[in-house]
Write a protein that holds these residues in place. Structure first.
Motif, PDB file in Angstrom:
ATOM      1  N   GLY A 223      23.694  73.394  43.779  1.00 30.60           N
ATOM      2  CA  GLY A 223      22.099  72.982  43.202  1.00 30.60           C
ATOM      3  C   GLY A 223      22.540  72.471  41.792  1.00 30.60           C
ATOM      4  N   ASP A 224      21.740  73.125  40.909  1.00 27.66           N
ATOM      5  CA  ASP A 224      21.678  72.639  39.605  1.00 27.66           C
ATOM      6  C   ASP A 224      22.876  73.248  38.585  1.00 27.66           C
ATOM      7  OD1 ASP A 224      19.440  71.028  39.693  1.00 27.66           O
ATOM      8  OD2 ASP A 224      17.904  72.559  39.153  1.00 27.66           O
ATOM      9  N   ARG A 225      23.679  74.150  39.251  1.00 25.02           N
ATOM     10  CA  ARG A 225      24.734  74.795  38.624  1.00 25.02           C
ATOM     11  C   ARG A 225      25.946  74.098  38.770  1.00 25.02           C
ATOM     12  NH1 ARG A 225      28.529  79.413  39.317  1.00 25.02           N
ATOM     13  NH2 ARG A 225      27.941  79.491  41.519  1.00 25.02           N
ATOM     14  N   VAL A 226      26.767  73.749  37.718  1.00 27.19           N
ATOM     15  CA  VAL A 226      28.064  73.094  37.659  1.00 27.19           C
ATOM     16  C   VAL A 226      29.069  73.903  37.671  1.00 27.19           C
ATOM     17  CG1 VAL A 226      29.590  71.357  36.610  1.00 27.19           C
ATOM     18  CG2 VAL A 226      27.057  70.929  36.792  1.00 27.19           C
ATOM     19  N   VAL A 227      30.022  74.068  38.713  1.00 25.37           N
ATOM     20  CA  VAL A 227      31.027  74.744  38.481  1.00 25.37           C
ATOM     21  C   VAL A 227      32.416  74.079  37.975  1.00 25.37           C
ATOM     22  CG1 VAL A 227      32.591  76.429  39.810  1.00 25.37           C
ATOM     23  CG2 VAL A 227      30.294  76.220  40.391  1.00 25.37           C
ATOM     24  N   LEU A 228      32.678  73.018  38.386  1.00 27.17           N
ATOM     25  CA  LEU A 228      33.674  72.126  38.030  1.00 27.17           C
ATOM     26  C   LEU A 228      33.289  70.740  37.878  1.00 27.17           C
ATOM     27  CD1 LEU A 228      36.387  73.464  40.378  1.00 27.17           C
ATOM     28  CD2 LEU A 228      36.257  73.948  37.928  1.00 27.17           C
ATOM     29  N   GLU A 229      33.625  69.914  37.110  1.00 28.97           N
ATOM     30  CA  GLU A 229      33.391  68.415  36.911  1.00 28.97           C
ATOM     31  C   GLU A 229      34.675  67.679  36.392  1.00 28.97           C
ATOM     32  OE1 GLU A 229      30.093  67.643  34.450  1.00 28.97           O
ATOM     33  OE2 GLU A 229      30.915  68.777  32.834  1.00 28.97           O
ATOM     34  N   ASP A 230      34.661  66.773  36.934  1.00 32.82           N
ATOM     35  CA  ASP A 230      35.977  65.627  36.286  1.00 32.82           C
ATOM     36  C   ASP A 230      37.163  66.052  36.360  1.00 32.82           C
ATOM     37  OD1 ASP A 230      33.930  63.724  35.768  1.00 32.82           O
ATOM     38  OD2 ASP A 230      33.351  64.388  33.655  1.00 32.82           O
ATOM     39  N   ILE A 231      37.493  66.803  37.646  1.00 33.11           N
ATOM     40  CA  ILE A 231      39.096  67.413  37.880  1.00 33.11           C
ATOM     41  C   ILE A 231      39.814  66.412  38.323  1.00 33.11           C
ATOM     42  CG2 ILE A 231      40.264  69.201  38.799  1.00 33.11           C
ATOM     43  CD1 ILE A 231      38.030  70.386  37.029  1.00 33.11           C
ATOM     44  N   GLU A 232      40.771  66.106  37.634  1.00 31.90           N
ATOM     45  CA  GLU A 232      42.002  65.181  37.746  1.00 31.90           C
ATOM     46  C   GLU A 232      43.079  65.859  37.885  1.00 31.90           C
ATOM     47  OE1 GLU A 232      43.092  60.923  38.352  1.00 31.90           O
ATOM     48  OE2 GLU A 232      41.091  61.790  38.103  1.00 31.90           O
TER      49      GLU A 232
END
Length: 608
Positions: free
Chosen positions: A297-306
């Motif tokens: 939903g609106d809750r970000v857990v991880l982002e831009d993981i490389e």
């Protein structure tokens, strides 16, 4: 030093064995004693007898008149319906406990993220443990007796507790008795070690590192009787002297004697052989995580993981509870689908996960251990190259601390630590080439942790570890990453760097909170302690300009990091010298990124 507590001729029996036979001990002011030994040998029983919580069958425990002792049990017991606040300070009025510096420090260090009126019954195991610790530590005690205080605590809470205990009493005052399997904690806090074994308690000077040296010397004298324990201890000592710079600077044991003892001990892991075998089993591509993110939903857990996992990579993952560590492990294993970006698994990848549960054993509970093992492989290869050896499942079990008699024991009757070891062996015998360990050290004593580490040293695959056991994490992995602000960050400085970054992150958040509550919209901002005006117009513009320059440099370097990861993945994996050059360049670049990010946090504090 003044005597505080003494035990004379203690004797203790349980229905199946004699636990202690004529044990005599003393505790003096200034003692900080760690109690170690195999599970079931009586560590907790000894602690409870000394604390007056359990009566010996013979002998006596005496305490200096007026001495107070505070006890932390393994089980955290609270009254039904009790709130966090009441559990810690009881019925004391707020002006009283809020005016006490120690109480404020303990609350800030352990429970500042918990609602004061929240019922303890609603908390997780780790949160309950922190409340129980806070309840004990706000009190005035001349002796503290702690039974597994680090259970369920994360790396930050363990570091805070160690620092608190080191500063709690003035030099040469107070006493600490602690049962723990956390070897970093033992080395950080204790100035003496008691080893419980074979009905006796054997004292050693110093923390865990010094204890290992002295145990090696003792085992050399006993030669054949303690051969297996000697090998584990010497290997631990070799790592302590060679692989842990933070420890080698501590004058806890004689450096010359230590170097002589490990002169014929090879490096902990033959990295070249392991890398070669890993490439043979995995190929060049393992798991590639590219610009991946996970949101609910609106809750970000991880982002831009490389993250391009390499064959034979051994990585530890750090992060506070709820940061997204389990989600990251799910991306690697394929159990979690990214909501952005992509995750690609190599064709030959076979992933296995050692979870915190014991699901692998459910269907085998009524079967003897030897029957469960015999259904899998008939042999298991340990070591690499000329040192490789084939072990039968029975020999492998013996190496992990199972006696011949226990091979006939039904799985349901094993202890928690034995089940944990059997769970790992079942996974290894299935021959995965990517192994994920999620809090693998639960229920294991220090000797069994060393046995597990020894087994993993010769395992030729990609290893990902999530653990709050700092010693284990540093021992079995070659690098560490952290999840900070939903992103994955490399930690060239290891756990120490992670703790520094977390501290800076929290201070920045606190400063922002103070600004938000204390500064009206449009008014000039003040410093976090209210000590005057913050940056003026020209100064602020200069700082903002520097921040923008830092951001541009970080973005450029992160692009270089991605290119270096790609070069490493595409490079001939048998060219170890070429891979080493790329790896060195990568480490230098990531170190610069880390330094710039710390500077960015400092600038953010000035601008907040």
């Amino acid at each position: 030093m003044a005597h505080l507590l003494g035990a004379e001729s203690l004797h203790l029996e349980v229905p199946t064995k004699v636990v202690f036979d004529s044990v005599t001990l003393g505790v003096a002011e200034g003692d900080r004693i760690g109690i170690v030994g195999r599970n079931g040998d009586g560590k907790s029983s000894l602690l409870m007898m000394l604390a007056g919580r359990r009566d010996p069958d013979a002998g006596q425990v005496t305490m200096r008149g007026g001495t107070t002792i505070g006890v932390l049990d393994q089980a955290d017991v609270f009254a039904s319906g009790e709130t966090v606040g009441h559990a810690i300070v009881g019925d004391r009025p707020e002006y009283e406990w809020a005016g006490d510096a120690r109480t404020r420090e303990v609350i800030a260090g352990l429970v500042k993220d918990l609602a004061w009126e929240a019922p303890v019954d609603s908390l997780s195991g780790g949160q309950r443990r922190r409340v129980a610790l806070a309840r004990l530590l706000v009190g005035e005690w001349e002796i503290l007796a702690l039974d597994e205080p680090t259970n369920h605590l994360d790396v930050e809470a363990i570091a805070w507790l160690a620092n608190h205990l080191k500063r709690r009493w003035p030099q040469g005052q107070g006493a600490l008795l602690v049962v723990t399997h956390d070897r970093w904690f033992l080395d950080e806090v204790c100035n003496a070690t008691w080893e419980v074994h074979d009905r006796i308690v054997e004292p050693f000077e110093g923390g865990y590192a010094a204890y290992i040296l002295q145990r090696v010397e003792r085992d050399r004298q006993a030669a054949t009787i303690e051969q297996k324990r000697q090998n584990f201890a010497r290997k631990e000592l070799a790592w302590l002297r060679r692989g842990a710079p933070a420890r080698t600077s501590k004058p806890k044991f004689r450096i010359d004697a230590a170097n002589e003892l490990i002169a014929d001990v090879p490096e902990i892991r033959d990295r070249v052989s392991l890398q070669s075998m890993a490439v043979a089993r995995l190929g060049k591509e393992v798991v590639n995580i590219v610009d991946a993110g996970v949101s609910y939903g609106d809750r970000v857990v991880l982002e831009d993981i490389e993250w391009l996992l390499a064959p034979g990579e051994r990585t530890g993952i750090l992060g506070v509870n709820g940061a997204g560590k389990s989600t990251l492990l799910g991306l690697i294993s394929g159990d979690v689908e990214p909501t952005s970006g992509r995750v690609k698994h190599g064709k030959t990848v076979k992933i296995a996960t050692l979870t915190q549960q014991l699901n692998e054993l459910e269907e085998h509970l009524n079967e003897p251990v030897r029957v469960v093992i015999s259904r899998l492989r008939t042999s298991f290869t340990v070591g690499t190259g000329s040192k490789a050896q084939e072990l039968t499942p029975g020999q492998l079990l013996e190496r992990m601390g199972f006696s011949s008699a226990q091979l006939s024991t039904p799985v349901k009757d094993l202890s928690g630590g034995q089940k944990r070891r059997l769970q790992l062996l079942l996974i290894l015998l299935d021959q995965p080439n990517v192994l994920i360990l999620d809090e693998p050290t639960n229920d294991l004593d220090t000797d069994m942790l060393a046995a597990m580490e020894d087994l993993l040293d010769s395992w030729p695959g990609t290893l990902i570890v999530v653990s709050h056991d700092r010693y284990f994490l540093e021992r079995v992995t070659d690098q560490q990453y952290a999840i900070l602000a939903h992103r994955l960050k490399h930690l060239p400085g290891g756990v120490d760097e992670y703790l520094r970054l977390r501290d800076a992150e929290e201070r920045a958040a606190e400063a922002a909170s103070v600004q938000t509550t204390a500064t009206p919209t449009g008014a000039g901002s003040t410093t976090a302690d209210g000590g005057g005006l913050a940056l003026g117009g020209a100064e602020r513009r200069a700082v903002e300009k520097e921040q923008q320059a830092v951001e541009r440099r970080i973005a450029k370097l992160e692009g270089e990091v991605k290119k270096l990861h790609a070069r490493m993945a595409e490079h001939d994996q048998s060219d170890y010298e070429g891979l080493g050059v790329i790896g060195d360049e990568l480490r230098l670049t990531e170190t610069e990124v880390g330094e710039l990010e710390e500077r960015w946090l400092e600038i953010s504090e000035q601008l907040s």
